[in-house]
Design a protein around this motif. Structure first.
Motif, PDB file in Angstrom:
ATOM      1  N   LYS A  79      42.634  28.852  29.816  1.00 54.52           N
ATOM      2  CA  LYS A  79      41.284  28.890  29.244  1.00 54.52           C
ATOM      3  C   LYS A  79      40.202  28.899  30.318  1.00 54.52           C
ATOM      4  N   THR A  80      40.537  28.606  31.559  1.00 58.66           N
ATOM      5  CA  THR A  80      39.527  28.555  32.620  1.00 58.66           C
ATOM      6  C   THR A  80      39.106  29.954  33.091  1.00 58.66           C
ATOM      7  N   LEU A  81      39.873  30.969  32.760  1.00 57.14           N
ATOM      8  CA  LEU A  81      39.568  32.319  33.241  1.00 57.14           C
ATOM      9  C   LEU A  81      38.193  32.788  32.774  1.00 57.14           C
ATOM     10  N   LEU A  82      37.850  32.509  31.530  1.00 55.53           N
ATOM     11  CA  LEU A  82      36.559  32.958  30.989  1.00 55.53           C
ATOM     12  C   LEU A  82      35.396  32.368  31.772  1.00 55.53           C
ATOM     13  N   ALA A  83      35.500  31.109  32.127  1.00 57.95           N
ATOM     14  CA  ALA A  83      34.407  30.447  32.840  1.00 57.95           C
ATOM     15  C   ALA A  83      34.174  31.042  34.222  1.00 57.95           C
ATOM     16  N   LYS A  84      35.186  31.679  34.801  1.00 60.00           N
ATOM     17  CA  LYS A  84      35.067  32.260  36.133  1.00 60.00           C
ATOM     18  C   LYS A  84      34.411  33.637  36.127  1.00 60.00           C
ATOM     19  N   LEU A  85      34.307  34.257  34.953  1.00 61.11           N
ATOM     20  CA  LEU A  85      33.891  35.657  34.874  1.00 61.11           C
ATOM     21  C   LEU A  85      32.471  35.884  35.381  1.00 61.11           C
ATOM     22  N   GLY A  86      31.537  35.020  34.985  1.00 62.72           N
ATOM     23  CA  GLY A  86      30.141  35.231  35.349  1.00 62.72           C
ATOM     24  C   GLY A  86      29.869  35.144  36.837  1.00 62.72           C
ATOM     25  N   GLY A  87      30.677  34.368  37.575  1.00 68.13           N
ATOM     26  CA  GLY A  87      30.415  34.173  38.989  1.00 68.13           C
ATOM     27  C   GLY A  87      31.319  34.967  39.917  1.00 68.13           C
ATOM     28  N   SER A  88      32.139  35.840  39.359  1.00 68.09           N
ATOM     29  CA  SER A  88      33.098  36.576  40.187  1.00 68.09           C
ATOM     30  C   SER A  88      32.435  37.757  40.898  1.00 68.09           C
ATOM     31  N   LYS A  89      32.892  38.046  42.096  1.00 72.40           N
ATOM     32  CA  LYS A  89      32.379  39.211  42.820  1.00 72.40           C
ATOM     33  C   LYS A  89      32.910  40.502  42.215  1.00 72.40           C
ATOM     34  N   LEU A  90      34.169  40.492  41.803  1.00 71.20           N
ATOM     35  CA  LEU A  90      34.784  41.658  41.177  1.00 71.20           C
ATOM     36  C   LEU A  90      35.800  41.170  40.166  1.00 71.20           C
ATOM     37  N   ALA A  91      35.664  41.656  38.929  1.00 71.54           N
ATOM     38  CA  ALA A  91      36.584  41.242  37.870  1.00 71.54           C
ATOM     39  C   ALA A  91      36.929  42.434  36.986  1.00 71.54           C
ATOM     40  N   PHE A  92      38.129  42.377  36.432  1.00 70.73           N
ATOM     41  CA  PHE A  92      38.587  43.362  35.461  1.00 70.73           C
ATOM     42  C   PHE A  92      38.916  42.618  34.176  1.00 70.73           C
ATOM     43  N   VAL A  93      38.378  43.092  33.068  1.00 71.76           N
ATOM     44  CA  VAL A  93      38.569  42.444  31.773  1.00 71.76           C
ATOM     45  C   VAL A  93      39.384  43.386  30.893  1.00 71.76           C
ATOM     46  N   ILE A  94      40.513  42.905  30.394  1.00 67.67           N
ATOM     47  CA  ILE A  94      41.490  43.761  29.724  1.00 67.67           C
ATOM     48  C   ILE A  94      41.735  43.309  28.288  1.00 67.67           C
ATOM     49  N   ASP A  95      41.691  44.271  27.370  1.00 65.88           N
ATOM     50  CA  ASP A  95      42.242  44.077  26.028  1.00 65.88           C
ATOM     51  C   ASP A  95      43.385  45.078  25.903  1.00 65.88           C
ATOM     52  N   PRO A  96      44.637  44.633  26.030  1.00 64.93           N
ATOM     53  CA  PRO A  96      45.755  45.575  26.116  1.00 64.93           C
ATOM     54  C   PRO A  96      46.000  46.361  24.842  1.00 64.93           C
ATOM     55  N   VAL A  97      45.814  45.710  23.691  1.00 65.94           N
ATOM     56  CA  VAL A  97      45.877  46.409  22.398  1.00 65.94           C
ATOM     57  C   VAL A  97      44.750  45.855  21.540  1.00 65.94           C
TER      58      VAL A  97
END
Length: 274
Positions: A79-97
């Motif tokens: 669950k901590t991944l979402l909180a890191k999104l706003g401050g990341s230098k580069l991120a990829f967000v995936i919805d596989p299906v």
């Protein structure tokens, strides 16, 4: 780094490969042990979701080893991944299906979604259709295009029309009463509605100019980041319910997607009218 056409072409190929290897072979062939519920009978995960996300994640991690990768299924475990999104230098967000309920039901309305976030801003989005084998792609500052076997075509949102002539998608089920019933009633004032249970195809329809609005209260980034950027680059307007800008770090506040700011205001006024 700056994302250009070569990066996007490579990422689109990764999504297409995952669809061919892990998603389409399971379409209408899922076994009893290949599907399970998450929060409800309408919230499912399949082996296609899990395997496709793994394939996509591994490919991206190998090419961009320092990037944050936020997958829908990975977030179930961490669950901590979402909180890191706003401050990341580069991120990829995936919805596989995206549209797993449809996929599990044998309905051919699902897609693979990828958003690229750089320094807290969405800079690219891809919505890949495994059935049609084409992709709707948006790059910040470079417009949105449908890319397939027949070439590349610029995407453009619909011309503004009065609310009574609009077609749109409204996720009223995600609201509490009495707001839920108010929105469901007021939706009848527009011309028609779409309800695909699939953000990928709803954003494709909007960016293609075939519908006018999306209103959602569930704001998981894998559902909306790519589609919002694509819509904006196709000429559209997006804001949260209070009129503020939508950012990758936002997971609340609602979302209204419309052809322009005036249409956004009209959708907001008409749907919430007492």
């Amino acid at each position: 780094m700056r994302f250009d056409d070569r990066d996007i072409e490579w990422l689109t190929g990764v999504l297409a490969d995952a669809a061919e290897r892990e998603i389409m072979p399971r379409f209408r062939r899922l076994g009893a042990n290949d599907v399970r519920q998450k929060k409800s009978a309408a919230d499912l995960v399949t082996q296609a979701d899990i395997n496709a996300e793994r394939v996509i994640t591994q490919a991206i991690a190998a090419r961009y080893p320092d990037a944050l990768i936020v997958g829908e299924e990975a977030c179930e475990a961490d669950k901590t991944l979402l909180a890191k999104l706003g401050g990341s230098k580069l991120a990829f967000v995936i919805d596989p299906v995206d549209g797993t309920y449809n996929f599990a039901s044998g309905v051919p309305v699902f897609g693979v979604i990828l958003a690229v976030v750089k320094d807290g801003e969405t800079v690219a989005g891809i919505i890949y259709d495994p059935i049609g084998k084409d992709a709707l792609i948006g790059i910040r500052g470079a417009g949105s295009h449908m890319v397939g076997a027949e070439g590349r075509e610029r995407a453009a949102v619909a011309e503004p029309v009065p609310f009574s002539q609009m077609t749109g998608a409204l996720g009223w089920q995600a609201f509490d009463e009495p707001e839920r019933s108010l929105l469901a009633k007021n939706q009848a004032k527009c011309l028609s509605y779409i309800g695909y249970r699939c953000s990928a195809h709803e954003y494709r329809v909007l960016a293609g100019g075939y519908a006018h609005f999306i209103v959602q209260n569930v704001m998981m980034p894998w559902d909306h980041l790519a589609g919002v950027l694509i819509h904006q680059e196709a000429g559209g307007y997006v804001a949260r319910f209070d009129g503020s800008a939508y950012l990758p770090s936002h997971i609340s506040g609602g979302l209204i997607v419309a052809p322009d700011k005036a249409s956004w205001a009209e959708v907001r006024r008409e749907l919430w009218a007492h």
